[in-house]
Design an enzyme around this catalytic site. Structure first.
Site, mmCIF file in Angstrom:
data_model
loop_
_atom_site.group_PDB
_atom_site.id
_atom_site.type_symbol
_atom_site.label_atom_id
_atom_site.label_comp_id
_atom_site.label_asym_id
_atom_site.label_seq_id
_atom_site.Cartn_x
_atom_site.Cartn_y
_atom_site.Cartn_z
ATOM 1 N N LYS A 3 0.840 -1.196 0.000
ATOM 2 C CA LYS A 3 0.000 0.000 0.000
ATOM 3 C C LYS A 3 0.880 1.252 0.000
ATOM 4 O O LYS A 3 1.978 1.262 0.566
ATOM 5 C CB LYS A 3 -0.905 -0.027 1.248
ATOM 6 C CG LYS A 3 -1.997 1.034 1.293
ATOM 7 C CD LYS A 3 -2.858 0.804 2.519
ATOM 8 C CE LYS A 3 -3.951 1.858 2.661
ATOM 9 N NZ LYS A 3 -4.788 1.600 3.852
ATOM 10 N N SER A 37 -9.658 1.627 3.104
ATOM 11 C CA SER A 37 -8.822 2.411 2.202
ATOM 12 C C SER A 37 -7.777 1.592 1.454
ATOM 13 O O SER A 37 -7.107 2.094 0.557
ATOM 14 C CB SER A 37 -8.111 3.506 3.002
ATOM 15 O OG SER A 37 -7.239 2.934 3.977
ATOM 16 N N SER A 96 -9.899 -0.920 7.228
ATOM 17 C CA SER A 96 -9.334 -0.676 5.896
ATOM 18 C C SER A 96 -8.622 -1.861 5.255
ATOM 19 O O SER A 96 -8.223 -1.775 4.100
ATOM 20 C CB SER A 96 -8.368 0.519 5.953
ATOM 21 O OG SER A 96 -9.090 1.715 6.117
#
Length: 212
Positions: free
Chosen positions: A78, A153, A177
């Site tokens: 990420k 996210s 997330s």
């Protein structure tokens, strides 16, 4: 060699094939890069991938001792995890051009285990969101239906795995997330016990809750 494309196989299967000499890590990387080339323009799972850098990283790895539990296996991360010398932006123009001077602890451990860090996945800006639509690089789509969101996210990480653009991926979870995009994309997402995984090198959202 199995008929399946290498990038469709599980990490455990890939590890066994590499250890047995039935799969060259260079072939695995090239197949994965081909997948990304084929799909990412429509999916938007990755923010940045640098094929030449990856090939050089793998060549350096192959020139040394062949060992480590993740030897030759690519991992996606990420875009809020610091990778030394690589753009790390949290999907925000605020960090445009930022290249960390150090690795996050999780990145160091992956590299020490022989893994190859592929690139940064898309996310809601500064991890504040639950649909991966709030990114300065544009939205990520759900690989099962491009009209749907992948959750967030860590939507880029989940979508990359579900869309066979990644073998496995790291995300971060503050209030769901990792878990929510995993459920939206039909993959497994693990939120560890707080403190079990070092947060050093994670660009914080809420340090008392963040987990990699």
């Amino acid at each position: 060699m199995p008929s399946d494309r290498p990038s469709s196989l599980t990490m455990h299967r890939l590890r066994a094939l590499i250890e047995q000499g039935q799969l060259d890590p260079r072939d695995l990387l090239e197949d994965l890069l081909a997948r990304i080339q084929e799909r990412n323009s429509g999916l938007g799972a990755y923010i940045a991938v640098e094929p030449d850098r990856l090939r050089a990283q793998l060549a350096q790895r192959l020139a040394g001792p062949r060992g480590g539990r993740l030897f030759g296996i690519p991992i996606t991360v990420k875009d809020n995890l610091c990778v030394h010398g690589e753009l790390t932006t949290c999907a925000s123009r605020i960090l445009e051009g930022f290249k960390p001077p150090y690795h996050a602890t999780v990145i160091e451990r992956i590299l020490n285990a022989g893994g190859v860090v592929v690139g940064q996945t898309n996310m809601d800006e500064f991890a504040f969101g639950s649909s991966t639509e709030n990114s300065c690089f544009g939205p990520t789509r759900n690989p099962w239906s491009l009209d749907c969101v992948p959750g967030g996210s860590s939507g880029g990480s989940a979508a990359a795995v579900a869309g066979h653009e990644a073998i496995w991926a790291l995300g971060s979870d503050t209030g769901g997330s990792i878990r929510q995009p995993a459920s939206f994309c039909g993959v497994v997402g693990l939120k560890p016990t707080y403190g079990r995984v070092s947060r050093y090198g994670l660009i914080a959202f809420a340090s008392s809750l963040d987990q990699i």
